[in-house]
Design an enzyme around this catalytic site. Structure first.
Site: not given
Length: 431
Positions: A93, A153, A279, A306
């Protein structure tokens, strides 16, 4: 970075066991044993330190290209090395999205230039992460970056037909689709975990079923197609049960948990400090305990950070306007030590399995997640498990400071990291 032909690590506790000497010659582990001697080698006295294989992160946001104000491949890999990592998987992303061979090769080359750890790009599943058309999965796999993990993602591949096609496509080269499990309609306007705390605070709730329903669908799809699915940042007790059931069927399902979901709960949202906005959201104490147990028994395969860096202005604002995400590379091992090792749920060999061997096996990244043994690549991490200190983000190598642990005491400190025999961290400082 410091280059030495030979390095002798003396008296380190290999995987937390009995003290051993490890001799590194050039890029390789030359010998493991006791009383090793090496003429002309640099010697590291490692009494009391734990020696692990270099850590591998399946889930890192390096932000480059496009958001270099948050992180770059260089700053992100420096943060990774500081945290004991020798390989990271860079999520797609970015701006532009990593949905073509050209973009994944750019990220891969930036990783090669940085030299602090291996960077394996993750390709987007759909064009522009828009969930409508499959991206160039084959071209990304055939590129110099050799992509085998694909993920939208940040967004969920919520269309079942697109998800099925992706699973069918990656099967040709033993790839894996890593799903961000979030049913979009069930999470519209969601700000935090749906439960007692969200009701009291009046913040939009993010129900566990929004994650669990997608995981249930996708494990069924993976079984139907005979392909591999990986569940990103699993966060609820219910999700654990679905993955456990799928594995009991012999289906090819793997899952990861983040350090913050092993430690923090939604009670922290009562502070309204956006550093805790993430998230998937922080869940309940019951979820945290279920995640720890599942990581211990192997239902959850690995820990993935993450690592989601954000500039100050994206977090220093009111809760509803704040970006979601936390940095995690430099604190991950400490959080795992506190939640899993110091609680007796995992030993250090278990940590090596969940933070190096298994993530490397899931992605198929070459030369990483290997045992510490003669003839293997010298990707190594030395940890001082007796260290205790408060987290100070001012000392981070990451370009961003959005850590939920600021001022919190955490155990353990990475003292040395070696990437193919070259020291990237020496005495706790970047080389």
């Amino acid at each position: 970075m410091t280059a030495h032909t030979k390095t002798l690590i003396r008296g380190a506790r290999l995987l937390g066991g009995e003290p051993q000497d490890v001799l590194i010659d050039a890029e390789t582990v030359a010998a493991v044993g006791t009383g090793l001697d090496a003429e002309g080698a640099r010697v590291i006295e490692a009494g009391g330190l734990v020696l692990l294989p270099g850590l591998v992160d399946l889930h890192t946001h390096l932000r480059e290209p496009g958001r270099e104000d948050s992180e770059t491949v260089l700053t992100g890999t420096r943060a990774a090395a500081a945290g004991g990592y020798t390989a990271v998987h860079a999520m797609a992303n970015t701006f532009p999205v990593a949905d073509t061979a050209g973009v994944v090769e750019q990220v891969w080359r930036l990783g090669k230039e940085s030299g602090y750890c291996d960077v394996q790009p993750v390709g987007a599943v759909t064009v522009g992460l828009e969930g409508k058309h499959l991206a160039e999965l084959g071209a990304m796999h055939d590129s110099a970056a050799n992509v085998r993990v694909f993920s939208d993602d940040g967004k969920c591949v919520d269309d079942a037909v697109i998800m099925r096609r992706a699973l069918e496509y990656v099967k040709a080269f033993d790839g894996v689709v890593a799903q961000h499990a979030q049913e979009p309609r069930l999470t519209e306007g969601a700000q935090m975990n749906e439960g007692v705390v969200s009701a009291e605070l009046g913040l939009g709730g993010w129900p566990a079923v929004a994650e669990e329903s997608i995981i249930a669908r996708d494990v069924l799809l993976a079984a139907h197609v005979g392909s591999r699915v990986h569940i990103c940042h699993l966060s609820t007790a219910g999700s654990v049960e679905i993955v456990r059931w799928a594995k009991s069927k012999g289906w090819n399902v793997t899952a990861e948990v983040t350090p913050h979901h092993l430690l923090l709960t939604d009670e922290l949202v009562r502070t309204y400090n956006p550093v805790y906005k993430v998230n998937p959201p922080l869940r309940t104490e019951a979820d945290v305990l279920a995640l720890r147990a599942a990581l211990a028994d192997g239902t959850i395969d690995c820990v993935a950070t993450d690592h989601a860096p954000h500039p100050h202005e994206d977090k220093d604002c009111e809760w509803p306007a704040a970006a979601m995400g936390m940095v995690g590379l430099e604190t991950a091992l400490s959080v795992v030590q506190q939640t899993m090792v110091d609680t007796g749920l995992l030993d250090w060999a278990g940590v090596a399995d969940r933070m190096s061997l298994r993530p490397a096996a899931i992605s198929g990244i070459a030369g990483q997640g290997r045992p510490v043994a003669a003839g293997e690549p010298a990707n190594l991490t030395l940890v001082d498990p007796d260290y205790r200190g408060d987290v100070d983000p001012a000392g981070f190598a990451s370009r961003s400071r959005n850590t939920p642990y600021e001022g919190r005491e955490l155990p353990g400190r990475v003292t040395h990291t070696f990437l193919r025999g070259r020291a990237t961290v020496v005495d706790g400082k970047l080389a």
